[in-house]
Design an enzyme around this catalytic site. Structure first.
Site, PDB file in Angstrom:
ATOM      1  N   ARG A   1       0.846  -1.207   0.000  1.00 59.02           N
ATOM      2  CA  ARG A   1       0.000   0.000   0.000  1.00 59.02           C
ATOM      3  C   ARG A   1       0.875   1.250   0.000  1.00 59.02           C
ATOM      4  O   ARG A   1       0.610   2.225  -0.691  1.00 59.02           O
ATOM      5  CB  ARG A   1      -0.903   0.025   1.240  1.00 59.02           C
ATOM      6  CG  ARG A   1      -1.689  -1.224   1.472  1.00 59.02           C
ATOM      7  CD  ARG A   1      -3.124  -1.131   0.960  1.00 59.02           C
ATOM      8  NE  ARG A   1      -3.731  -2.456   1.019  1.00 59.02           N
ATOM      9  CZ  ARG A   1      -4.433  -2.904   2.041  1.00 59.02           C
ATOM     10  NH1 ARG A   1      -4.655  -2.132   3.079  1.00 59.02           N
ATOM     11  NH2 ARG A   1      -4.942  -4.111   2.009  1.00 59.02           N
TER      12      ARG A   1
ATOM     13  N   GLU B   1     -13.944 -15.952   9.621  1.00 55.92           N
ATOM     14  CA  GLU B   1     -13.853 -15.388   8.264  1.00 55.92           C
ATOM     15  C   GLU B   1     -13.541 -16.462   7.220  1.00 55.92           C
ATOM     16  O   GLU B   1     -12.379 -16.744   6.947  1.00 55.92           O
ATOM     17  CB  GLU B   1     -12.787 -14.284   8.206  1.00 55.92           C
ATOM     18  CG  GLU B   1     -12.662 -13.661   6.816  1.00 55.92           C
ATOM     19  CD  GLU B   1     -11.630 -12.531   6.731  1.00 55.92           C
ATOM     20  OE1 GLU B   1     -11.540 -11.917   5.658  1.00 55.92           O
ATOM     21  OE2 GLU B   1     -10.917 -12.280   7.718  1.00 55.92           O
TER      22      GLU B   1
ATOM     23  N   LYS C   1     -17.578 -13.108   9.345  1.00 53.73           N
ATOM     24  CA  LYS C   1     -17.044 -12.160   8.356  1.00 53.73           C
ATOM     25  C   LYS C   1     -16.980 -12.866   6.999  1.00 53.73           C
ATOM     26  O   LYS C   1     -15.964 -13.457   6.640  1.00 53.73           O
ATOM     27  CB  LYS C   1     -15.663 -11.646   8.777  1.00 53.73           C
ATOM     28  CG  LYS C   1     -15.075 -10.641   7.779  1.00 53.73           C
ATOM     29  CD  LYS C   1     -13.841  -9.931   8.321  1.00 53.73           C
ATOM     30  CE  LYS C   1     -13.258  -8.988   7.268  1.00 53.73           C
ATOM     31  NZ  LYS C   1     -12.200  -8.117   7.791  1.00 53.73           N
TER      32      LYS C   1
END
Length: 358
Positions: free
Chosen positions: A39, A183, A225
């Protein structure tokens, strides 16, 4: 079958219910050091501890965002970090009604005997780590299992292996005071249609809840999730209302009403897509016994990251961008989002990465 009731049962139920408060959701800020490096590379910022701390401080001190958030998922490094004024991040969050959580898995590895499918590492010493995280102030945890859609995938082996891993993680967390966020992510990679994704998601969730029951997990003290049910990344897009209908149908068929909340992952959708899809689900006029909210990472941070670009003078602008996204998603949990939470083109940019690793 009776669910596990340990000394933390009441606390687990209370925490899970609070995180699932309508109008609030979770900021996923638990990217690994390697992922945050990618990122940062996109905005030409060096991946060093001080820059990672600066980004997290920018997010956690953004004015006006706390009413939109019930939890933040932290990476282990962040659990022990402080603001530049010396206040631990955990303390700052708790004082403002935001519950700190922690990513506890150790990433995925290839599952032998399959066509590139994976299993998640991290069960070794998980109990001891959960005890340490609880002492440090964390009250919930996250573990990501990854499944892929292909000609013969996900295989039964992969489904069962990942369901059992999630269940073992969940019960270990509950024994040590942490609410487990379960998740099972079905990746969007591929050219399949939305019906295929719906069928796979239902099969995976059915296996996950069977495993959770087999392990005596207290469902009232958990959160799910999942991925939203969408067409594959190489297929034409469909309207938010279509995604909402397929997703809510899959959940109604598989997720027990004992679960207080479903906190969606954004799965590489653009910020705007993720918010519009969540909003459409909450507008859907069918019985939904659980809160439908968000646990977004990229879909809450991308335009904020671009606005910041690693420069101190951009912090206020970046925080305003972050507030806009938080408010938009808060509205979406109530079915009240009207679109255009950011006039910024970054909000409409696809965040898809093939075979995404956290």
């Amino acid at each position: 079958m009776s669910a596990f009731v340990g000394k933390y049962a009441d606390e687990l139920i209370k925490t899970a219910k609070y995180i699932a408060t309508p109008g609030k959701g979770i900021l996923a800020a638990d990217e690994s050091t390697g992922t945050i490096g990618k990122r940062f590379a996109s905005i030409n910022v060096e991946n060093i501890e001080s820059n990672r701390q600066a980004l997290r401080e920018l997010l956690f001190t953004s004015p006006g965002t706390f009413p939109c958030l019930s939890g933040v998922i932290l990476f282990e490094e962040t659990l022990y970090q402080k603001t530049t004024d010396g206040k631990p991040f955990v303390e700052l969050l708790m004082e403002n009604g935001v519950i700190p959580g922690i990513k506890v898995d150790k990433g995925v590895v290839d599952l032998a005997g399959t066509n590139g499918e994976t299993t998640t590492q991290g069960l070794d010493s998980l109990g001891a780590r959960c005890q340490e995280y609880y002492k440090a102030g964390a009250r919930f945890a996250k573990w990501r299992a990854v499944l892929k859609i292909g000609a013969t995938e996900p295989s039964e082996l992969s489904i069962q292996e990942n369901a059992k891993g999630l269940a073992r993680y969940a019960i270990i967390c509950q024994e040590n005071g942490l609410v487990p966020i379960v998740e099972p992510e079905v990746l969007t990679d591929g050219s399949h249609d939305i019906k295929k994704c719906a069928a796979v998601t239902e099969t995976v969730l059915a296996a996950v809840y069977k495993a959770l029951n087999d392990h005596h997990v207290l469902l009232e003290g958990t959160l799910l999730k999942p991925n939203m049910v969408t067409p594959g990344s190489d297929s034409p897009k469909v309207a938010p209302e279509v995604i909402a209908e397929y997703t809510v149908t899959a959940l109604r068929r598989t997720v027990p009403p004992a679960v207080p909340g479903i906190v969606f992952l954004s799965g590489g959708q653009s910020e705007e897509e993720a918010t519009l899809n969540l909003n459409a689900m909450n507008k859907l006029d069918v019985l939904k016994p659980w809160t439908l909210t968000f646990s977004f990472g990229r879909a809450l941070q991308q335009s904020t990251l671009k606005a910041w670009a690693g420069k101190t003078e951009n912090v206020a602008k970046a925080q305003a961008t972050f507030l806009t996204r938080c408010k938009g998603n808060s509205d979406a949990t109530l079915g009240k989002y009207t679109g255009g939470a950011s006039g910024d083109s970054a909000a409409s940019e696809s965040l898809y990465e093939e075979g995404y690793k956290y």
